[in-house]
Design a protein around this motif. Structure first.
Motif, PDB file in Angstrom:
ATOM      1  N   THR A 198       1.125  -1.317   0.184  1.00  0.00           N
ATOM      2  CA  THR A 198       0.000   0.315  -0.339  1.00  0.00           C
ATOM      3  C   THR A 198       0.960   1.223  -0.118  1.00  0.00           C
ATOM      4  O   THR A 198       2.226   1.920   0.541  1.00  0.00           O
ATOM      5  N   VAL A 199       0.360   2.082  -0.651  1.00  0.00           N
ATOM      6  CA  VAL A 199       1.194   2.696  -1.046  1.00  0.00           C
ATOM      7  C   VAL A 199       0.703   4.920   0.152  1.00  0.00           C
ATOM      8  O   VAL A 199      -0.832   4.572  -0.764  1.00  0.00           O
ATOM      9  N   CYS A 200       1.327   5.006   0.618  1.00  0.00           N
ATOM     10  CA  CYS A 200       1.375   6.703   1.223  1.00  0.00           C
ATOM     11  C   CYS A 200       1.065   7.935   0.631  1.00  0.00           C
ATOM     12  O   CYS A 200       2.703   7.940   0.546  1.00  0.00           O
ATOM     13  N   MET A 215      -0.577  11.044 -12.856  1.00  0.00           N
ATOM     14  CA  MET A 215      -0.784   9.312 -13.777  1.00  0.00           C
ATOM     15  C   MET A 215       0.428   8.275 -13.642  1.00  0.00           C
ATOM     16  O   MET A 215      -0.184   7.060 -13.428  1.00  0.00           O
ATOM     17  N   GLN A 216       1.506   8.833 -14.436  1.00  0.00           N
ATOM     18  CA  GLN A 216       2.304   8.021 -13.913  1.00  0.00           C
ATOM     19  C   GLN A 216       3.059   7.017 -12.785  1.00  0.00           C
ATOM     20  O   GLN A 216       3.204   5.965 -12.765  1.00  0.00           O
ATOM     21  N   SER A 217       3.071   8.174 -11.922  1.00  0.00           N
ATOM     22  CA  SER A 217       3.682   7.283 -10.841  1.00  0.00           C
ATOM     23  C   SER A 217       2.890   6.358 -10.372  1.00  0.00           C
ATOM     24  O   SER A 217       2.907   4.898  -9.899  1.00  0.00           O
ATOM     25  N   LEU A 218       1.239   6.702 -10.566  1.00  0.00           N
ATOM     26  CA  LEU A 218      -0.125   5.629  -9.607  1.00  0.00           C
ATOM     27  C   LEU A 218       0.376   4.539 -10.867  1.00  0.00           C
ATOM     28  O   LEU A 218       0.675   3.066 -10.488  1.00  0.00           O
ATOM     29  N   GLU A 219       0.703   4.329 -11.461  1.00  0.00           N
ATOM     30  CA  GLU A 219       0.907   3.564 -12.778  1.00  0.00           C
ATOM     31  C   GLU A 219       2.267   2.243 -12.443  1.00  0.00           C
ATOM     32  O   GLU A 219       2.066   1.498 -12.924  1.00  0.00           O
ATOM     33  N   VAL A 229      -3.461   2.687  -3.319  1.00  0.00           N
ATOM     34  CA  VAL A 229      -2.720   4.470  -2.868  1.00  0.00           C
ATOM     35  C   VAL A 229      -3.777   5.114  -1.988  1.00  0.00           C
ATOM     36  O   VAL A 229      -4.966   5.253  -2.606  1.00  0.00           O
ATOM     37  N   LEU A 230      -2.763   5.575  -0.597  1.00  0.00           N
ATOM     38  CA  LEU A 230      -4.026   6.256   0.363  1.00  0.00           C
ATOM     39  C   LEU A 230      -3.230   7.343  -0.341  1.00  0.00           C
ATOM     40  O   LEU A 230      -1.926   7.608   0.280  1.00  0.00           O
ATOM     41  N   ILE A 231      -4.579   8.417  -0.402  1.00  0.00           N
ATOM     42  CA  ILE A 231      -4.049  10.114  -0.912  1.00  0.00           C
ATOM     43  C   ILE A 231      -4.894  10.818   0.443  1.00  0.00           C
ATOM     44  O   ILE A 231      -5.385  11.257   0.272  1.00  0.00           O
ATOM     45  N   TYR A 232      -3.767  11.504   0.714  1.00  0.00           N
ATOM     46  CA  TYR A 232      -4.150  12.395   1.967  1.00  0.00           C
ATOM     47  C   TYR A 232      -4.512  14.272   1.481  1.00  0.00           C
ATOM     48  O   TYR A 232      -3.480  14.702   0.775  1.00  0.00           O
ATOM     49  N   LYS A 233      -5.249  14.418   0.564  1.00  0.00           N
ATOM     50  CA  LYS A 233      -5.349  15.496   0.195  1.00  0.00           C
ATOM     51  C   LYS A 233      -6.493  16.901   0.227  1.00  0.00           C
ATOM     52  O   LYS A 233      -6.825  16.511   1.307  1.00  0.00           O
ATOM     53  N   SER A 234      -5.071  18.022   0.304  1.00  0.00           N
ATOM     54  CA  SER A 234      -5.979  19.038   1.348  1.00  0.00           C
ATOM     55  C   SER A 234      -6.830  20.227  -0.428  1.00  0.00           C
ATOM     56  O   SER A 234      -7.661  20.488  -0.612  1.00  0.00           O
TER      57      SER A 234
END
Length: 464
Positions: A198-200, A215-219, A229-234
């Protein structure tokens, strides 16, 4: 002779002119004597009461409040909750059974505050209260606020607890919303996990709009073996939000609405001298620890890096083979730190070979293959892959408290590929090192990005 007067028992003896006379004291004297005794007894009672109350406050005995329906109705609806009448904010609560029913509440607190806190545990309609201990972590980077653990030992009387509230008064009605309690059990042996990796990602802010690199990082994470992938979004751009919505619906991404900027003047940097504020880098440390604890029971490994970073194996084709290799060779190691290598996105080194998405805004990591040489005798901002069950508390570039050892992974095994603006301004372009290791993943990456961009970005079609 002169006159001498003495008291003994209930009689008064008077010696006058050499003669002794016994007589009973008058009612007036008895009344006065009784008043003295009663006053003394009252003072003693008050003193004992104060001592008992003080002892009670100092030892904070368990308080049971029955039929308090607030636990069911006053549940937190946001990722970050402010503790009423304090400068403290709650992120999440975990029953850490690795440490004998210890409740760990990941928090953000004013480091100068000396308030006492109390945990209120919910079990059905009953609330059990207990005193909390506050541990402010030292990785606060000299900002006024820092990440902290609010710790409470769950009393045996509390039973099976489902949620918790925090207040600054022991016996007050808990008005701070209740957080759900997630259980962290001690796991041993070859346990089965829902995911291998799991990526944080913490944190997405500043109206983030780097669509192509995102997109490239996620792929790349997907190709290397990440299942979540958990993304803490402001905040982010509308186009990034569209990409997030797609990945969320697909099930690969989970977005945590990280609203700390609604509560504090957060900094966009790692130290106050660069960008002053109340809190380091949008509360990155608290977000990372929350992500580790969220995935403690479900993921074999947790990858801690930023969205413009990818741990790229050199010897292997994926993370599972890489981690198997590292684990076999280093028994007892629970956190693996990867060398940070800055690839300047200002320098293009592919001769146009990978110029495939001219209409998608953002950086194309396949085109930037020149990295800065490492600085000698300076700190290297490594990122990590960790066994989350061994972590007690992590910072950004290293695990501060864990059950196990740390390995600095050799660059011959893997590197952290960090595609960004120039980091070391003293290094000339002619001194950069050409490194095309990422290209061995180019076929799969191009195929995946083509598919995603054609599905999501209708106004930005990928070249076929």
């Amino acid at each position: 002779m002169g006159e001498w007067t003495g008291f003994r028992s209930s009689q008064l003896r008077v010696f006058k002119n050499g003669r002794k006379t016994d007589y009973k004291p008058s009612m007036k004297l008895l009344t006065y004597n009784l008043k003295i005794k009663l006053t003394g007894l009252a003072c003693l009672s008050i003193l004992l009461y104060l001592l008992i109350v003080r002892f009670d406050l100092e030892h904070d005995d368990v308080v049971l409040i029955k039929d308090l329906k607030v636990c069911k109705t006053n549940m937190a609806t946001e990722a970050i909750v402010r503790v009423e009448n304090s400068k403290a904010f709650l992120v999440s609560a975990y029953l850490d059974e690795r440490f004998s029913r210890m409740l760990r509440i990941i928090s953000i607190v004013d480091r100068a505050s000396r308030l006492k806190f109390y945990c209120h545990f919910c079990n059905g309609s009953r609330v059990t209260s207990a005193k909390a201990k506050v541990e402010v972590q030292s990785n606060h980077f000299n900002f006024p606020y820092g990440s902290a653990n609010i710790l409470c030992q769950v009393p045996g009387e509390a039973g099976v607890v489902s949620s918790v509230s925090v207040s600054t008064e022991q016996k007050s009605y808990p008005r701070t919303p209740f957080l759900p309690i997630r259980s962290i059990k001690k796991v041993g042996g070859r346990a089965a996990y829902l995911r291998n990796f799991t990526v944080c990602i913490s944190t997405l802010f500043g109206n983030y709009s780097n669509v192509l690199q995102f997109m490239q990082s996620l792929e790349m994470y997907r190709i290397l073996g990440a299942q979540k992938v958990l993304i803490y979004k402001s905040d982010c751009s509308s186009l990034i939000q569209k990409v997030l919505d797609y990945y969320t619906a697909e099930g690969m991404v989970e977005v945590i609405a990280w609203n700390i900027h609604h509560h504090l003047n957060v900094s966009k940097s790692w130290k106050p001298s660069i960008d002053p504020g109340d809190l380091h880098y949008y509360g990155q440390v608290a977000a990372l620890n929350d992500c580790v604890y969220r995935n403690m029971a479900t993921s074999r490994y947790v990858v801690l890096n930023d969205i413009d970073e990818v741990v790229v194996p050199v010897l292997h084709r994926n993370w599972i083979d890489m981690m198997h290799y590292l684990s076999l060779g280093h028994m007892g190691v629970e956190s693996f730190l990867f060398e940070n290598n800055v690839f300047r996105h200002r320098i293009v080194g592919d001769d146009g070979k990978f110029d495939l998405w001219p209409h998608v805004p953002g950086v194309n990591i396949l085109r930037h293959v020149h990295r800065e040489p490492l600085k000698l005798l300076t700190f290297n901002a490594r990122k990590m892959i960790v066994n989350p069950r061994a972590v007690v508390w992590t910072s950004v570039h290293m695990v501060w408290e864990q059950m196990g050892a740390t390995l600095l992974v050799p660059a011959s095994v893997a590197r952290l590929q960090h595609c960004r603006s120039d980091d070391d301004l003293l290094v000339q372009d002619s001194e950069l090192i050409r490194d095309t290791n990422l290209w061995k993943f180019s076929t799969a990456l191009i195929r995946n990005v083509n598919q995603i961009s054609s599905r999501i970005l209708e106004s930005y079609p990928a070249n076929k």
